[in-house]
Scaffold this motif. Structure first.
Motif, PDB file in Angstrom:
ATOM      1  N   VAL A   1     -63.710 -65.684  30.901  1.00  0.00           N
ATOM      2  CA  VAL A   1     -63.281 -66.737  31.819  1.00  0.00           C
ATOM      3  C   VAL A   1     -62.240 -66.194  32.791  1.00  0.00           C
ATOM      4  O   VAL A   1     -62.285 -66.476  33.995  1.00  0.00           O
ATOM      5  N   ALA A   2     -61.312 -65.392  32.281  1.00  0.00           N
ATOM      6  CA  ALA A   2     -60.290 -64.789  33.141  1.00  0.00           C
ATOM      7  C   ALA A   2     -60.932 -63.901  34.197  1.00  0.00           C
ATOM      8  O   ALA A   2     -60.547 -63.943  35.376  1.00  0.00           O
ATOM      9  N   GLU A   3     -61.919 -63.117  33.811  1.00  0.00           N
ATOM     10  CA  GLU A   3     -62.602 -62.240  34.772  1.00  0.00           C
ATOM     11  C   GLU A   3     -63.354 -63.048  35.819  1.00  0.00           C
ATOM     12  O   GLU A   3     -63.347 -62.713  36.999  1.00  0.00           O
ATOM     13  N   LEU A   4     -64.014 -64.110  35.378  1.00  0.00           N
ATOM     14  CA  LEU A   4     -64.722 -64.971  36.337  1.00  0.00           C
ATOM     15  C   LEU A   4     -63.742 -65.578  37.334  1.00  0.00           C
ATOM     16  O   LEU A   4     -64.025 -65.629  38.534  1.00  0.00           O
ATOM     17  N   ALA A   5     -62.595 -66.040  36.848  1.00  0.00           N
ATOM     18  CA  ALA A   5     -61.593 -66.631  37.736  1.00  0.00           C
ATOM     19  C   ALA A   5     -61.089 -65.599  38.737  1.00  0.00           C
ATOM     20  O   ALA A   5     -60.959 -65.888  39.932  1.00  0.00           O
ATOM     21  N   LYS A   6     -60.815 -64.396  38.287  1.00  0.00           N
ATOM     22  CA  LYS A   6     -60.332 -63.336  39.178  1.00  0.00           C
ATOM     23  C   LYS A   6     -61.372 -63.005  40.244  1.00  0.00           C
ATOM     24  O   LYS A   6     -61.044 -62.891  41.430  1.00  0.00           O
ATOM     25  N   LYS A   7     -62.617 -62.861  39.832  1.00  0.00           N
ATOM     26  CA  LYS A   7     -63.674 -62.515  40.780  1.00  0.00           C
ATOM     27  C   LYS A   7     -63.904 -63.639  41.788  1.00  0.00           C
ATOM     28  O   LYS A   7     -64.057 -63.392  42.982  1.00  0.00           O
ATOM     29  N   ARG A   8     -63.939 -64.874  41.311  1.00  0.00           N
ATOM     30  CA  ARG A   8     -64.196 -65.995  42.220  1.00  0.00           C
ATOM     31  C   ARG A   8     -63.045 -66.174  43.195  1.00  0.00           C
ATOM     32  O   ARG A   8     -63.272 -66.427  44.382  1.00  0.00           O
ATOM     33  N   ALA A   9     -61.814 -66.047  42.711  1.00  0.00           N
ATOM     34  CA  ALA A   9     -60.651 -66.146  43.599  1.00  0.00           C
ATOM     35  C   ALA A   9     -60.722 -65.067  44.674  1.00  0.00           C
ATOM     36  O   ALA A   9     -60.496 -65.334  45.854  1.00  0.00           O
ATOM     37  N   ALA A  10     -61.061 -63.843  44.262  1.00  0.00           N
ATOM     38  CA  ALA A  10     -61.165 -62.743  45.229  1.00  0.00           C
ATOM     39  C   ALA A  10     -62.270 -63.018  46.244  1.00  0.00           C
ATOM     40  O   ALA A  10     -62.090 -62.779  47.440  1.00  0.00           O
ATOM     41  N   ASP A  11     -63.402 -63.540  45.777  1.00  0.00           N
ATOM     42  CA  ASP A  11     -64.509 -63.876  46.684  1.00  0.00           C
ATOM     43  C   ASP A  11     -64.068 -64.876  47.757  1.00  0.00           C
ATOM     44  O   ASP A  11     -64.543 -64.831  48.886  1.00  0.00           O
ATOM     45  N   LEU A  12     -63.182 -65.778  47.376  1.00  0.00           N
ATOM     46  CA  LEU A  12     -62.719 -66.819  48.291  1.00  0.00           C
ATOM     47  C   LEU A  12     -61.482 -66.403  49.078  1.00  0.00           C
ATOM     48  O   LEU A  12     -61.006 -67.149  49.929  1.00  0.00           O
ATOM     49  N   GLY A  13     -60.967 -65.207  48.772  1.00  0.00           N
ATOM     50  CA  GLY A  13     -59.764 -64.731  49.450  1.00  0.00           C
ATOM     51  C   GLY A  13     -58.509 -65.474  49.015  1.00  0.00           C
ATOM     52  O   GLY A  13     -57.574 -65.636  49.800  1.00  0.00           O
ATOM     53  N   LEU A  14     -58.496 -65.940  47.775  1.00  0.00           N
ATOM     54  CA  LEU A  14     -57.382 -66.710  47.240  1.00  0.00           C
ATOM     55  C   LEU A  14     -56.708 -65.972  46.091  1.00  0.00           C
ATOM     56  O   LEU A  14     -57.365 -65.181  45.399  1.00  0.00           O
ATOM     57  N   SER A  15     -55.458 -66.291  45.869  1.00  0.00           N
ATOM     58  CA  SER A  15     -54.806 -65.832  44.641  1.00  0.00           C
ATOM     59  C   SER A  15     -55.377 -66.661  43.496  1.00  0.00           C
ATOM     60  O   SER A  15     -55.961 -67.739  43.728  1.00  0.00           O
ATOM     61  N   ILE A  16     -55.208 -66.202  42.279  1.00  0.00           N
ATOM     62  CA  ILE A  16     -55.696 -66.982  41.138  1.00  0.00           C
ATOM     63  C   ILE A  16     -54.984 -68.330  41.087  1.00  0.00           C
ATOM     64  O   ILE A  16     -55.610 -69.357  40.830  1.00  0.00           O
ATOM     65  N   GLY A  17     -53.680 -68.339  41.365  1.00  0.00           N
ATOM     66  CA  GLY A  17     -52.937 -69.595  41.368  1.00  0.00           C
ATOM     67  C   GLY A  17     -53.477 -70.584  42.380  1.00  0.00           C
ATOM     68  O   GLY A  17     -53.651 -71.770  42.081  1.00  0.00           O
TER      69      GLY A  17
ATOM     70  N   LEU B   1     -59.165 -75.947  42.251  1.00  0.00           N
ATOM     71  CA  LEU B   1     -60.049 -76.545  41.248  1.00  0.00           C
ATOM     72  C   LEU B   1     -59.469 -77.841  40.694  1.00  0.00           C
ATOM     73  O   LEU B   1     -60.182 -78.836  40.543  1.00  0.00           O
ATOM     74  N   VAL B   2     -58.180 -77.826  40.383  1.00  0.00           N
ATOM     75  CA  VAL B   2     -57.531 -79.021  39.833  1.00  0.00           C
ATOM     76  C   VAL B   2     -57.533 -80.144  40.864  1.00  0.00           C
ATOM     77  O   VAL B   2     -57.839 -81.298  40.542  1.00  0.00           O
ATOM     78  N   GLN B   3     -57.204 -79.826  42.113  1.00  0.00           N
ATOM     79  CA  GLN B   3     -57.187 -80.855  43.154  1.00  0.00           C
ATOM     80  C   GLN B   3     -58.581 -81.437  43.371  1.00  0.00           C
ATOM     81  O   GLN B   3     -58.738 -82.663  43.508  1.00  0.00           O
ATOM     82  N   ASP B   4     -59.591 -80.576  43.398  1.00  0.00           N
ATOM     83  CA  ASP B   4     -60.965 -81.058  43.578  1.00  0.00           C
ATOM     84  C   ASP B   4     -61.381 -81.952  42.414  1.00  0.00           C
ATOM     85  O   ASP B   4     -62.028 -82.984  42.611  1.00  0.00           O
ATOM     86  N   ASP B   5     -61.017 -81.560  41.200  1.00  0.00           N
ATOM     87  CA  ASP B   5     -61.362 -82.345  40.021  1.00  0.00           C
ATOM     88  C   ASP B   5     -60.622 -83.682  40.024  1.00  0.00           C
ATOM     89  O   ASP B   5     -61.225 -84.731  39.808  1.00  0.00           O
ATOM     90  N   ALA B   6     -59.324 -83.643  40.295  1.00  0.00           N
ATOM     91  CA  ALA B   6     -58.513 -84.864  40.270  1.00  0.00           C
ATOM     92  C   ALA B   6     -58.908 -85.835  41.370  1.00  0.00           C
ATOM     93  O   ALA B   6     -58.822 -87.054  41.193  1.00  0.00           O
ATOM     94  N   SER B   7     -59.346 -85.318  42.508  1.00  0.00           N
ATOM     95  CA  SER B   7     -59.722 -86.190  43.618  1.00  0.00           C
ATOM     96  C   SER B   7     -61.127 -86.766  43.461  1.00  0.00           C
ATOM     97  O   SER B   7     -61.533 -87.629  44.218  1.00  0.00           O
ATOM     98  N   GLY B   8     -61.865 -86.248  42.505  1.00  0.00           N
ATOM     99  CA  GLY B   8     -63.237 -86.697  42.308  1.00  0.00           C
ATOM    100  C   GLY B   8     -64.236 -85.914  43.133  1.00  0.00           C
ATOM    101  O   GLY B   8     -65.437 -86.155  43.049  1.00  0.00           O
ATOM    102  N   LEU B   9     -63.750 -84.958  43.938  1.00  0.00           N
ATOM    103  CA  LEU B   9     -64.646 -84.181  44.794  1.00  0.00           C
ATOM    104  C   LEU B   9     -65.690 -83.437  43.972  1.00  0.00           C
ATOM    105  O   LEU B   9     -66.880 -83.450  44.300  1.00  0.00           O
TER     106      LEU B   9
END
Length: 80
Positions: A14-30, A36-44
């Motif tokens: 899971v940690a590796e997936l998060a690192k790879k996906r964040a890098a793909d999006l040009g984002l830090s893991i944080g 992800l939390v904002q999208d989930d909490a907003s119902g998106l």
């Protein structure tokens, strides 16, 4: 906005997936986790999954027909 540090333990895969996906999006893991939390909490996320489910339900026959046609023709063949 002030930032707060959180700690969480996840499986290595899971940690590796998060690192790879964040890098793909040009984002830090944080930033990726915050998104992800904002999208989930907003119902998106739920709305997106619902829309994808409706799309597949409405158009499943198109995918089935394409798969049947590919199997009938022997599948994709390599050029050569």
């Amino acid at each position: 906005m002030a930032k707060t540090q959180l700690g969480a333990r996840v499986d290595e895969d899971v940690a590796e997936l998060a690192k790879k996906r964040a890098a793909d999006l040009g984002l830090s893991i944080g930033d990726y986790l915050a998104r992800l939390v904002q999208d989930d909490a907003s119902g998106l996320r739920a709305r997106a999954l619902d829309a994808a489910s409706r799309f597949l339900t409405e158009h499943q026959s198109v995918f089935d027909d394409a798969e049947d046609a590919q199997q009938a023709s022997g599948g994709a063949r390599a050029a050569g």
